[in-house]
Design a protein around this motif. Structure first.
Motif, PDB file in Angstrom:
ATOM      1  N   LEU A   1      30.160  18.887   9.300  1.00  0.00           N
ATOM      2  CA  LEU A   1      30.865  18.936   8.024  1.00  0.00           C
ATOM      3  C   LEU A   1      32.369  18.838   8.254  1.00  0.00           C
ATOM      4  O   LEU A   1      32.949  19.608   9.019  1.00  0.00           O
ATOM      5  CB  LEU A   1      30.526  20.236   7.291  1.00  0.00           C
ATOM      6  CG  LEU A   1      31.028  20.357   5.847  1.00  0.00           C
ATOM      7  CD1 LEU A   1      30.439  19.250   4.969  1.00  0.00           C
ATOM      8  CD2 LEU A   1      30.679  21.729   5.279  1.00  0.00           C
TER       9      LEU A   1
ATOM     10  N   GLY B   1      34.739  20.512   2.639  1.00  0.00           N
ATOM     11  CA  GLY B   1      33.887  21.082   1.610  1.00  0.00           C
ATOM     12  C   GLY B   1      33.046  22.234   2.126  1.00  0.00           C
ATOM     13  O   GLY B   1      33.291  22.818   3.180  1.00  0.00           O
ATOM     14  N   LYS B   2      32.005  22.551   1.360  1.00  0.00           N
ATOM     15  CA  LYS B   2      31.113  23.663   1.691  1.00  0.00           C
ATOM     16  C   LYS B   2      29.700  23.324   1.236  1.00  0.00           C
ATOM     17  O   LYS B   2      29.507  22.719   0.182  1.00  0.00           O
ATOM     18  CB  LYS B   2      31.588  24.946   1.003  1.00  0.00           C
ATOM     19  CG  LYS B   2      30.748  26.180   1.315  1.00  0.00           C
ATOM     20  CD  LYS B   2      31.331  27.437   0.683  1.00  0.00           C
ATOM     21  CE  LYS B   2      31.130  27.437  -0.823  1.00  0.00           C
ATOM     22  NZ  LYS B   2      31.515  28.740  -1.425  1.00  0.00           N
TER      23      LYS B   2
ATOM     24  N   THR C   1      33.519  23.887   7.088  1.00  0.00           N
ATOM     25  CA  THR C   1      34.057  22.749   7.852  1.00  0.00           C
ATOM     26  C   THR C   1      34.013  23.024   9.347  1.00  0.00           C
ATOM     27  O   THR C   1      34.059  24.175   9.784  1.00  0.00           O
ATOM     28  CB  THR C   1      35.508  22.465   7.427  1.00  0.00           C
ATOM     29  OG1 THR C   1      36.288  23.654   7.591  1.00  0.00           O
ATOM     30  CG2 THR C   1      35.558  22.012   5.975  1.00  0.00           C
TER      31      THR C   1
ATOM     32  N   ALA D   1      25.286  20.471  -1.436  1.00  0.00           N
ATOM     33  CA  ALA D   1      26.748  20.505  -1.463  1.00  0.00           C
ATOM     34  C   ALA D   1      27.218  21.457  -2.559  1.00  0.00           C
ATOM     35  O   ALA D   1      26.893  21.271  -3.730  1.00  0.00           O
ATOM     36  CB  ALA D   1      27.313  19.111  -1.677  1.00  0.00           C
TER      37      ALA D   1
ATOM     38  N   CYS E   1      31.882  17.027  -0.635  1.00  0.00           N
ATOM     39  CA  CYS E   1      31.854  17.172   0.823  1.00  0.00           C
ATOM     40  C   CYS E   1      31.979  15.823   1.523  1.00  0.00           C
ATOM     41  O   CYS E   1      31.561  14.787   1.005  1.00  0.00           O
ATOM     42  CB  CYS E   1      30.551  17.839   1.283  1.00  0.00           C
ATOM     43  SG  CYS E   1      30.343  19.517   0.668  1.00  0.00           S
TER      44      CYS E   1
END
Length: 623
Positions: A436, A439-440, A455, A481, A485
């Protein structure tokens, strides 16, 4: 008018300089003696050498032989005192460098057991012998033994005071008399205990470790190892990687017999393995004898000759410990060879000397270009810089290697908020491996939240580690998401083939994935963590603010059937909670974070905690 005079003066100056050069018209008919050419052959062989301990030994050895032969030639044949003096001085310099490099090599030579440990664990990660020497010296190089049926640690009695690696034999791990798993050579004996305590805390083993056979191990005292981490950030990073990968291996060994109805291994993050919800809130050759001697010595050579030898001397005398040693050495050798060519062409009129030094010049120039090429600046994509700086650069992965890894068979993809990266029982695990970038993401199981992914973390590391390709296996969790992301995505098949051809990167990936799995197991045990706290998880090697890894390991020894535990979880009930260990007490040292290992001895700061919430919710640290 004044300008014309200046131009006339300049042209007169240049014509004087050029016409004044003593260009050779009649070259010498005879060539230098055989010893001189033997010396040049040795110099050619020496200039082929590279960097590194053995490369430097090779270079200085043959160059020393070359200058020794040149000294003999100057004394017996050329009868040139200055030539003899320079070549003998250069020979002595090379001899001293050989002694120095050999001493450095001797200082990082270890016993067979420790040498095998280096080859199996540390060398594959690119750890230098010098860095490994610091690790060994921290343990005082002592090898400890355990006789058969003797205990390394006893449950509730042995204090957690060190970190050890098994070198030979086999250790059995039990809790309350119930077998957990074995520990084999080149595995840590007490990695869960090490990672579950802050440096400022003390604790007791919650398992018993008994020798099944005669065992040998190497151990480090906790405080001495933390002092080493404070001085050397790279070693701290390597140990964090090794310890957490070892924890993941131990947890997978506990789940080897846990399979679903299709014969696939269960995901470690599912509640059948980590079903405890209350976190613990409190880790040289000799020359021939002279048979003749010169009676009539020649006069001193031209200044250019001495400048060339001076350049050689400066280059050879540069300490090998200097970071840019090889670049400066090749630079001074190039300048020296160029001056020798000028001397041989303009003053000596010796065609063979000019040819030999032209060969030396070309060889050293090629090495110089290669060294500059290796140090060329590599442009890394702006979106990948954070991943490289955070994950790969601390492990000495070069920019060009990272560029090869990310430049050919991976892509940067994006997901909008609410879109799914993977759906449980639907998405195949064969397709990809991702990190990643922005984002999360949220990981859930049958609608129940497990943990978040932030991240610079792998998205599907558990699937990559525990599954095999082309078996039809599916994700056992859903990954969605939570924000817009971006992620770096590799084709799993192509990445696997690439890593097989790059042993160093293969080891780096293996340990990074193992560490990432352990981080995920830590984070899923405290759902009350806020985002700011959770993002700091990967920065702390000892995550005692989350569930103790010792407790997680022991909880996996439950005899409950897998499906029963899953059903209990889905109905909202939980297994019995693990309570705070009474054997921990705070000390004066602060935990070492990977990003700031030097702040070890600052005074401890009080930690405020939120009051317990209603129901089954738990409290968390306020950060």
């Amino acid at each position: 008018m004044e300008q014309v005079y200046l131009e006339d003066d300049n042209s007169t100056l240049w014509s004087t300089v050029i016409d004044g050069l003593p260009f050779c018209i009649d070259w010498k008919d005879d060539v230098e003696g055989a010893v001189c050419h033997l010396a040049n052959i040795f110099l050619v062989l020496g200039f082929m050498g590279g960097s590194g301990f053995y490369g430097l030994l090779y270079l200085f050895f043959f160059v020393a032989l070359g200058f020794l032969c040149s000294s003999i030639w100057a004394w017996l044949d050329a009868c040139a005192a200055d030539t003899f003096s320079w070549n003998f001085s250069l020979f002595v310099i090379c001899l001293l460098q050989i002694v120095h490099v050999a001493y450095r090599l001797r200082s990082v030579t270890f016993d067979k057991d420790l040498q095998d440990l280096y080859g199996f664990m540390f060398k594959k990660l690119g750890v230098s012998l010098t860095a490994y020497g610091k690790i060994v010296s921290c343990s005082e190089g002592q090898i400890h033994t355990i006789e058969k049926d003797h205990c390394y640690a006893m449950e509730g009695k042995t204090a957690i005071e060190k970190l050890s690696i098994l070198l030979s034999g086999r250790i059995q791990v039990t809790v309350n008399g119930e077998f957990l798993h074995y520990i084999y050579p080149y595995q840590f004996l007490d990695s869960p205990e090490w990672d579950s305590l802050r440096p400022s805390e003390e604790g007791m083993f919650q398992v018993t470790l008994t020798a099944d056979t005669h065992c040998r191990y190497v151990g480090w005292r906790r405080k001495k190892l933390y002092l080493l981490f404070a001085k050397n950030r790279y070693i701290a990073k390597v140990f964090s990687l090794l310890v957490r990968n070892d924890i993941a291996d131990k947890l997978y060994s506990l789940s080897d017999k846990a399979y679903d109805s299709n014969g696939f291994r269960y995901d470690l993050r599912l509640p059948n393995f980590c079903h405890v919800v209350v976190p613990d809130l409190e880790n040289g050759g000799s020359a021939e004898q002279n048979v003749t001697s010169c009676e009539d010595w020649k006069e001193v050579h031209h200044f250019v000759f001495h400048m060339a030898n001076l350049c050689f001397a400066v280059g050879l005398i540069i300490p090998t410990t200097f970071n840019l040693h090889m670049i400066f050495l090749r630079t001074m050798l190039i300048i020296g060879c160029a001056l020798f060519i000028a001397w041989a062409t303009l003053y000596r009129c010796a065609l063979d000397i000019m040819i030999w030094n032209s060969v030396f010049l070309v060889m050293n120039f090629m090495h110089f270009l290669y060294l500059l090429y290796k140090r060329r600046p590599i442009k890394i994509d702006r979106e990948l810089k954070s991943v490289y700086k955070r994950m790969f650069e601390p492990l000495h992965v070069r920019e060009d290697m990272f560029q090869r890894l990310t430049g050919q068979f991976c892509t940067i993809q994006s997901l909008k908020k609410g879109q799914a990266y993977a759906a449980e029982d639907k998405t195949s695990v064969d397709d990809r491996l991702s990190i990643l970038l922005k984002g999360k993401m949220k990981v859930s199981y049958r609608g129940h939240f497990l943990h978040n992914i932030y991240t610079n973390a792998f998205i599907d590391s558990p699937e990559f580690r525990s599954t095999q390709m082309n078996r039809g296996e599916k994700f056992q969790v859903t990954i969605t998401a939570e924000e817009n992301c971006k992620f770096l995505c590799w084709s799993r098949e192509r990445l696997t083939y690439f890593l097989e051809s790059e042993p160093f990167l293969n080891e780096v990936f293996r340990y990074l994935i193992g560490k990432d799995i352990t981080n995920k197991l830590y984070s899923l045990n405290d759902p009350t963590l806020n985002d700011k706290t959770a993002k700091k998880i990967d920065r702390q090697p000892s995550l005692c603010s989350q569930l103790s890894m010792m407790q997680m390991r022991n909880s996996m020894a439950s005899t409950s059937e897998t499906d029963d535990v899953l059903n209990q979880f889905l109905r909202g009930s939980t297994a019995s909670s693990l309570h705070k260990s009474p054997h921990t007490r705070p000390g004066k040292m602060n935990p070492i974070e990977e990003a700031i290992e030097d702040d070890v001895f600052e005074p401890a700061t009080p930690v405020r905690r939120s009051p317990p919430r209603h129901g089954n919710e738990t409290s968390a640290e306020e950060v």
